[in-house]
Design a protein around this motif. Structure first.
Motif, PDB file in Angstrom:
ATOM      1  N   SER A   3       3.060  -1.547   0.769  1.00  0.00           N
ATOM      2  CA  SER A   3       3.849  -0.944  -0.252  1.00  0.00           C
ATOM      3  C   SER A   3       3.953  -1.842  -1.335  1.00  0.00           C
ATOM      4  O   SER A   3       4.258  -1.540  -2.307  1.00  0.00           O
ATOM      5  CB  SER A   3       5.526  -1.337   0.710  1.00  0.00           C
ATOM      6  N   ALA A   4       3.581  -3.252  -1.332  1.00  0.00           N
ATOM      7  CA  ALA A   4       3.491  -4.011  -2.607  1.00  0.00           C
ATOM      8  C   ALA A   4       2.470  -3.589  -3.350  1.00  0.00           C
ATOM      9  O   ALA A   4       2.563  -3.514  -4.674  1.00  0.00           O
ATOM     10  CB  ALA A   4       3.377  -5.464  -2.066  1.00  0.00           C
ATOM     11  N   ILE A   5       1.348  -3.112  -3.048  1.00  0.00           N
ATOM     12  CA  ILE A   5       0.126  -2.578  -3.530  1.00  0.00           C
ATOM     13  C   ILE A   5       0.614  -1.413  -4.579  1.00  0.00           C
ATOM     14  O   ILE A   5       0.165  -1.002  -5.551  1.00  0.00           O
ATOM     15  CB  ILE A   5      -1.037  -2.397  -2.836  1.00  0.00           C
ATOM     16  N   MET A   6       1.433  -0.346  -3.579  1.00  0.00           N
ATOM     17  CA  MET A   6       1.870   0.823  -4.104  1.00  0.00           C
ATOM     18  C   MET A   6       2.694   0.561  -5.331  1.00  0.00           C
ATOM     19  O   MET A   6       2.602   1.332  -6.293  1.00  0.00           O
ATOM     20  CB  MET A   6       2.338   1.568  -3.074  1.00  0.00           C
ATOM     21  N   ALA A   7       3.744  -0.352  -5.216  1.00  0.00           N
ATOM     22  CA  ALA A   7       4.586  -0.859  -6.177  1.00  0.00           C
ATOM     23  C   ALA A   7       3.853  -1.239  -7.589  1.00  0.00           C
ATOM     24  O   ALA A   7       4.135  -0.789  -8.624  1.00  0.00           O
ATOM     25  CB  ALA A   7       5.415  -1.776  -5.855  1.00  0.00           C
TER      26      ALA A   7
END
Length: 76
Positions: A3-7
């Motif tokens: 999720s952090a990478i997607m953000a």
């Protein structure tokens, strides 16, 4: 995690300046994310990386004109 990478990828695509801070909370200024690259290692049985190396290319930029708008956008 993912999720952090997607953000990060979303921030790159939006092309909106983001604040950069050290882990101590010291502000380092505003940056634009130019690219986000990832390499998955030690894959789990479902194919997800249990260890992910992430490389982020950034460039410094000035303080955005619509600063309030940018700050509110960080919480979406």
């Amino acid at each position: 995690g993912r999720s952090a990478i997607m953000a990060l990828e979303s921030a790159q695509k939006a092309g909106v300046p983001r604040p950069l801070m050290m882990g101590t909370g010291e502000p380092l200024g505003w940056v634009l994310i130019q690219s986000v690259e990832q390499q998955h290692k030690s894959l789990a049985p479902l194919g997800y990386g249990m260890e992910i190396d992430v490389t982020i290319e950034i460039v410094r930029c000035g303080t955005p004109a619509g600063l309030a708008q940018v700050i509110l956008g960080l919480f979406q």
